[in-house]
Scaffold this motif. Structure first.
Motif, short mmCIF file in Angstrom:
data_model
loop_
_atom_site.label_atom_id
_atom_site.label_comp_id
_atom_site.label_asym_id
_atom_site.label_seq_id
_atom_site.Cartn_x
_atom_site.Cartn_y
_atom_site.Cartn_z
N GLU A 1 0.82 -1.22 0.00
CA GLU A 1 0.00 0.00 0.00
C GLU A 1 0.85 1.27 0.00
O GLU A 1 0.38 2.34 -0.38
N LEU A 2 2.09 1.16 0.47
CA LEU A 2 2.95 2.35 0.54
C LEU A 2 3.92 2.41 -0.64
O LEU A 2 4.91 3.12 -0.60
N PHE B 1 3.84 3.88 -3.33
CA PHE B 1 3.96 5.14 -4.07
C PHE B 1 4.71 6.23 -3.30
O PHE B 1 4.78 7.37 -3.74
N LEU B 2 5.26 5.88 -2.14
CA LEU B 2 5.97 6.90 -1.37
C LEU B 2 7.38 7.13 -1.93
O LEU B 2 8.05 6.20 -2.36
N ASP C 1 9.43 10.84 1.71
CA ASP C 1 8.22 10.49 2.44
C ASP C 1 8.50 9.38 3.45
O ASP C 1 8.05 9.42 4.58
N VAL D 1 8.08 9.24 7.49
CA VAL D 1 7.27 8.24 8.20
C VAL D 1 8.07 7.67 9.37
O VAL D 1 7.57 7.55 10.49
N VAL E 1 3.51 2.07 17.09
CA VAL E 1 3.08 3.37 16.56
C VAL E 1 3.17 3.46 15.03
O VAL E 1 2.62 4.38 14.43
N PRO F 1 2.32 2.79 11.17
CA PRO F 1 1.08 2.37 10.51
C PRO F 1 1.17 0.88 10.18
O PRO F 1 2.27 0.35 10.04
N THR G 1 1.00 -0.59 7.69
CA THR G 1 1.60 -0.82 6.39
C THR G 1 3.13 -0.92 6.44
O THR G 1 3.77 -1.14 5.41
#
Lengths: 229, 617
Positions: A12-13, A15-16, A20, A24, A85, A87, A89
């Protein structure tokens, strides 16, 4: 205390950007109240250094960062505080303490394995692999900063593994990163297209891991951390 | 849907993280059990929309404190839009990936006049009819609020319901009322909603015009529909909801930091300032509330910076204590404090020095006008001496570059005022060079003045494009070393001016412009003045009527029925004082100046700390 951390970035990540991803991680370090060390100067920043850049569009099973802590803490404590903490993902899977003089990830990682998941119903993937490995040159136009230059991938392709699952086949290509030739995953896509593997068959691409290649052996950056060996 | 996005669509667009949602702190409420389902739609790209504080407040408020549900959607960039159209993908929300048409309420935030074409585009991408009158029983209600909604008339054709004033006051009440009346037909439901204070339903009114195109009358179509719409106000900001867990974006956004709203409103009374009039009275949060909010937001986001937002943060009565307290608590962990706007005085610079964690690069100040005479006209209570002392303090403490904001085209402006800008820049440079070994950089950004509704200058003509071009050429006539001038686009400002003071007849022009391809009009790479002018021509509407005309005090303004609490008499008097070059004081310092807001809205100035005005000058 200096630690090296291995984490997985879920699809899901994918495209970072690298920036970015750094944000994160830094924000998770603050939320988890990790005793990170700060740099000196006007604009103190967390002493964090990331491994090789995960290309935008790909997810990664084994990515790495090094972090400097201002006080000692247990590796288990670090991982569990961070995973609480982060996400869902992103997950930290392993970590270890490293010596102060251990060379940076960017300096030692020299190999990467990309996985191309293909819909292999009516393609003979192993025949494709054999003909690729038998070629003397694998010329593509380079991508990235020095765009459009002829580039021979041959000496940077270390091995190609095939794993057949039910409907799909995973083609795992182990390639050189940095020296002797820096191979990008999109250059591999071009190479596959040129050698007769239709890119429309590819349903997923990810990075399986980053490695330190010594001789014919591929080591995890967590395993090859001693300064004097 | 999500699968298709990830596999086929997003790899083909720029900045795909704009469209993926599922950020940290996202709230996904259960669709079936939630009462009213609303999507907050921001008519600009993700990284701008996500930076907007109002959206963060409403999102948290509705999802955490009510039985209703709120999701988010932003304008897709043109590359994404064209793929969505090719592939028949409707505009969707980032929480449930449902099409906007599935929601009960689609709510747009009106932050900027020219974002209206993006609103039409987003409705079109959702398959929702663009005009209110075309929508049927199954279509969502299209609502809008925000600063631009204080003159809702140009958008009356497209928006079913406007919220006037502070959104956190009116929105929960509206969502409750909608839920309780959901069984009613669309028209009946709208009539019910129109009775709520702060709600305006434009299709329930008829407007008549004189032959000179000015407004003759405005009448509600039914009994019981209010003829005056009074704005809603949060009386106690300190107790008002504020999110502790704002959504944390994965990609970099414009204001990528924790934000505290230290106060709302400003009573300095700059005569050009829309926000300064419509958000009265000034209401502060207490310092303890702010310390707590900072702690919680940082805990839940991990941001590296906390910014103190408001119309004039240096006027917050306990700003010194607040800034020092935040730096002491969070500084040791590498978390910084940002002051987005500085007052033009030495105290501000000293405080800025205290918090500046990055190298001292550029400091920004806003004298707004170049001569003392013109600063008095606009009631910008700053003199040259104050400005130079601020600049001196800045250069002394190591700043190397200063950016100054000015406006051109202000009422009564003449050549001397323009020359005053250049003289001021020279003086600033001179002060800088006394303290620095390297030559200092001075940058001046010139906006074109656009008269706004509900301000003392609402009757004033705006400079036309030729006048503005002349002034720009005059200011550029001689180059100065190490002084850089930049100018806002005069065509964009002209169009802003038309819509800012427009009436409901502009709906046709806006629709035509959108049909001709206008969108992202706030982005210079997409703005096409020609397409807009063609649209005015095609609709036989003369834009100069709205922009360059001197209006009479007796004229009915399109926004006169919106009651912001400040009286029209006060605005007219301020306009007269402006023409006479007489300053009006700040009511915090001298007592009530009679703008009318506190008495008519039954609220009060709410100042929480010890006054810091003593530090000024």
């Amino acid at each position: 205390m200096r630690i090296r951390v291995e984490y997985e970035v879920n699809s899901e990540l994918r495209f970072l950007s690298n920036l970015d991803m750094m944000n994160v991680i830094q924000r998770a370090l603050r939320r988890a109240d990790i005793p990170y060390a700060l740099s000196e100067g006007f604009n103190p920043h967390i002493r964090l250094s990331m491994g090789t850049v995960l290309p935008v569009g790909l997810w990664g099973q084994r990515e790495y960062f090094d972090l400097e802590l201002s006080e000692r803490m247990s590796i288990e404590g670090f991982s569990s505080k961070m995973n609480a903490v982060l996400p869902p993902t992103i997950e930290i899977n392993h970590a270890c303490e490293i010596e102060q003089l251990t060379p940076a990830l960017m300096k030692v990682i020299n190999a990467t394995a990309y996985v191309f998941v293909i819909n292999a119903d009516d393609v003979d993937v192993s025949a494709w692999r054999d003909q690729v490995l038998n070629r003397d040159i694998l010329m593509v136009k380079s991508r990235g900063k020095k765009k459009g230059i002829d580039k021979d991938l041959k000496k940077g392709i270390y091995k190609i593994e095939l794993i057949n699952n039910e409907m799909v086949t995973n083609i795992i290509i182990w390639v050189s990163s940095g020296e002797p030739v820096n191979i990008r995953y999109d250059e591999l896509l071009d190479m596959m297209q040129q050698t007769g593997l239709d890119s429309r068959l590819i349903i997923d691409v990810y990075r399986q891991g980053n490695y330190i290649k010594v001789g014919e052996q591929f080591y995890s950056p967590l395993k090859k951390v001693k300064v004097f060996e | 849907m999500k699968d298709k996005l990830y596999r086929d669509i997003l790899p083909r667009v720029s900045k795909p993280a704009r469209y993926t949602g599922n950020e940290l702190n996202v709230i996904k409420k259960d669709w079936e059990t939630s009462h009213t389902k609303m999507v907050f739609a921001f008519p600009d790209v993700y990284e701008i929309g996500m930076s907007h504080i109002g959206g963060k407040i409403l999102y948290g408020l509705v999802n955490e404190k009510t039985d209703h549900l709120m999701e988010r959607s932003y304008a897709p960039w043109p590359d994404m839009e064209s793929i969505m159209r090719e592939e028949n993908i409707p505009l969707y929300s980032l929480e449930s990936f449902r099409p906007l048409a599935d929601f009960d309420i689609v709510g747009f935030s009106l932050q900027y006049e020219l974002s209206i074409t993006n609103i039409l585009n987003m409705l079109d991408l959702s398959g929702i009819p663009l005009k209110s009158e075309q929508r049927g029983e199954d279509d969502p209600l299209i609502v809008a609020g925000g600063p631009v909604a204080f003159n809702p008339e140009p958008f009356a054709d497209f928006i079913d319901v406007f919220f006037i004033g502070d959104g956190e006051e009116v929105l929960p009440e509206f969502l409750d009322a909608y839920y309780n009346n959901r069984h009613l037909g669309r028209q009946e439901c709208l009539i019910k909603m129109a009775a709520i204070e702060g709600i305006y339903v434009p299709q329930l009114y008829n407007v008549e015009y004189f032959s000179d195109n000015t407004i003759k009358s405005r009448q509600p179509l039914y009994a019981g529909i209010p003829s005056i719409i009074r704005k809603r106000v949060v009386a106690n900001l300190d107790e008002a909801y504020y999110p502790d867990k704002p959504v944390l974006p994965y990609m970099e956004i414009i204001h990528d930091r924790a934000v505290l709203e230290v106060m709302r409103g400003c009573q300095r009374g700059c005569r050009f300032c829309h926000a300064g009039m419509v958000y009265r009275p000034t209401r502060e949060r207490s310092i303890d509330t702010l310390f707590g909010q900072a702690r919680n937001q940082l805990l839940h986001t991990g941001y590296e910076e906390v910014s103190l937002a408001s119309l004039s943060t240096l006027d917050y009565s306990a700003v010194d204590q607040l800034v020092k307290g935040l730096v002491a608590e969070h500084g040791p962990r590498g978390v910084g404090v940002a002051l987005p706007s500085l007052r033009v005085d030495a105290f501000s610079i000293e405080l800025a020095n205290e918090v500046q964690k990055v190298r001292k690069t550029t400091l920004t100040l806003a004298p707004e006008a170049g001569s003392q005479r013109l600063r008095d006209v606009i009631n910008k209570n700053v003199d040259t001496e104050q400005l130079l002392s601020a600049v001196e303090a800045a250069f002394k403490s190591g700043w190397m570059s200063i950016k100054l904001y000015f406006m051109i085209g202000l009422p009564t402006e003449n050549r001397e005022d323009l020359d005053g800008i250049l003289d001021l820049l020279d003086e600033v440079k001179k002060v800088g060079n006394q303290y620095s070994r390297r030559p200092v950089e001075i940058r001046a950004s010139m906006a074109c003045f656009v008269p706004k509704p509900h301000t003392p200058f609402q009757w004033q003509p705006q400079n036309n494009i030729a006048e503005l071009q002349d002034k720009i050429a005059w200011l550029r006539r001689s180059k100065r070393k190490h002084i850089k001038l930049s100018f806002h686009d005069s065509q964009t400002s002209y169009l802003e001016g038309v819509i800012a003071r427009g009436d409901r007849r502009l709906g046709e022009v806006i629709l035509t412009a959108w049909q001709k391809g206008c969108r992202f009009d706030g982005w210079s790479e997409y703005f096409s003045f020609e397409r807009w002018m063609d649209s005015f021509h095609q609709c036989a509407i003369e834009p100069d009527f709205y922009v360059t005309r001197q209006r009479a005090y007796s004229e009915i303004m399109p926004w006169d029925f919106i009651d912001i609490g400040v009286t029209k008499e006060f605005l007219a008097e301020e306009n007269e004082l402006a023409m006479a070059g007489i300053l009006s004081p700040d009511c915090r310092q001298v007592g009530c100046t009679g703008c009318g807001v506190c008495t008519s809205l039954e609220v009060d100035l709410d100042i929480r700390g010890e006054e810091n005005f003593a530090h000024q000058g």
